[in-house]
Design a protein around this motif. Sequence first.
Motif, PDB file in Angstrom:
ATOM      1  N   GLY A 142       0.836  -1.197   0.000  1.00 23.55           N
ATOM      2  CA  GLY A 142       0.000   0.000   0.000  1.00 23.55           C
ATOM      3  C   GLY A 142       0.861   1.233   0.000  1.00 23.55           C
ATOM      4  O   GLY A 142       2.083   1.156  -0.027  1.00 23.55           O
ATOM      5  N   PHE A 190      -0.295   6.101  -3.582  1.00 24.54           N
ATOM      6  CA  PHE A 190      -0.948   5.928  -4.880  1.00 24.54           C
ATOM      7  C   PHE A 190      -2.214   5.085  -4.753  1.00 24.54           C
ATOM      8  O   PHE A 190      -3.289   5.478  -5.218  1.00 24.54           O
ATOM      9  N   GLN A 191      -2.082   3.929  -4.083  1.00 28.82           N
ATOM     10  CA  GLN A 191      -3.239   3.044  -3.962  1.00 28.82           C
ATOM     11  C   GLN A 191      -4.324   3.679  -3.107  1.00 28.82           C
ATOM     12  O   GLN A 191      -5.506   3.645  -3.450  1.00 28.82           O
ATOM     13  N   VAL A 224      -6.367   6.298  -4.895  1.00 27.39           N
ATOM     14  CA  VAL A 224      -7.348   5.750  -5.829  1.00 27.39           C
ATOM     15  C   VAL A 224      -8.536   5.161  -5.075  1.00 27.39           C
ATOM     16  O   VAL A 224      -9.688   5.327  -5.482  1.00 27.39           O
ATOM     17  N   VAL A 232       1.350  12.467  -1.893  1.00 26.12           N
ATOM     18  CA  VAL A 232       0.984  11.674  -3.076  1.00 26.12           C
ATOM     19  C   VAL A 232      -0.489  11.295  -3.011  1.00 26.12           C
ATOM     20  O   VAL A 232      -1.229  11.435  -3.991  1.00 26.12           O
TER      21      VAL A 232
END
Lengths: 134, 142, 207
Positions: free
Chosen positions: B34, B37-38, B41, B118
């Motif tokens: 994880g 980024f994940q 989303v 991020v």
Amino acid sequence: MIEQLGDSWNYIIVIILMMTGLFIVIARTNLIKKLIGLSIFQTSVFLFYISLGKVAGGTAPILNGNPGTLYSNPLPHVLILTAIVVGVATTALGLALILRINEAFGSIEEDEIIAAKLNQSLARPRRPLDEASE
Amino acid sequence: MKQNPVFRVVAKILFAPIIMFGLYVQFHGDYSPGGGFQAGVIIAAAFILHAIVFGLQAGREIVSARVNLWMMVFGVLLYGGVGVVSMAKGGLFLDYTALTGSVATGQHIGILLVELGVGLTVTSVMLAVFHAFAGFVEDRAK
Amino acid sequence: MISLFVDVFLLVLLVLIAVMVVRTCNLYAVIVMSGAYSLTSAAIFVNLDAVDVAFTEAAVGAGISTILFLAVMAYVPADEKPSLNRNVLAGFICIGAGALLLLAVADLPSFGDPMSQVHQHVAPRYLAESGSALHIPNVVTTVLASYRGFDTLGETIVVFTAGLGVLMLLAGTTRTHRMAKKTGKKTASGVSKRVSKVLPKSTGKKV
């Protein structure tokens, strides 16, 4: 023979997928289909990187404190992880361009767009430039 | 899809747990798969689910375009800001060890902040892109 | 051994889906198939030890990307028109390029070889330091945010810029669109009209 195939099986499939993506991009005129072809091409590159990073008998690169454990290479994982997210961002940009193209030309088929573009340039008034040359 | 009670109830039940899961992925990224980024989303997916079921207008009332744009910018600035602070403390750009002076805590704090940046950027970009696509015709007509 | 079987099965499935994508003309079906393609490749990534990548691919490729394509499908025709007859030429190019790449496969390290060049450069250092010095078990996170922080900063900026680009293209905040609204004209192609409006004047001035 089977040993040899097992050694490079992943790479062969990657090449087949890559060429399938390339084929869609060249042969199909629909822009959405072309984008999907591009994403197939892209995923084949991801698979290639991850295949290179795999170590036989290794495990995911999350340390478990056991000194004897063999881990796969984390570097390709990092590169591809960011590439996936950047890939979807650029796909979104491509889709936005497709929507605007559809709005301007009323079509998302490549040949129709080229025909519409040709008509536009033929119909464009040339007078000011002609006067200038006189 | 607003009329269908199944969608409505499921969306309401799932909305909070999806965001919870996103936050878990965000802040537990050091120890399990994880990261920013994940998580970005996943959190965006919760808002998109809400917008799909209750309509784009309701989705835009939760997260307005202005807030979204600011979050996008703030995420990138947070990332760059961590680098600048580490420079101001005498290290190199994005050298988190300089943040506190010790490798372990400095790197922990630096990675946490950077991943947060991020995550914020990815969440708001995905959400903004979805809103832009879903509201394309209405926005142009305005 | 079982891992190899799973690998072979999933890769064959991937090729089948890709071939189906080529042959299908309904774009909705194509988009759903590309979602299935992403999910299958996520399964392959798990099998190849790349759990972080699989996570991302499942969330991004199968989730968000499919949703974006479907959102766009609301505005464009659902079926692909029969295309130009370029299949032969395209097939020729692809088979040629594929054959050349297959020749190059012989030079690649064999699959899973722990002694290949890929695993000798910086990866051992990342794996050794992440646990002992940084005390962060997930090496992917360490490399992503710390060792290659510059890289990730660049990627974040790319995502940000792409988002801005989409907003500019779609959200009606472009200058041409505002100008078109101000003058009261509902132009389909604001850019080309504006260009044709501006061009004659500027060329006239030059002369």
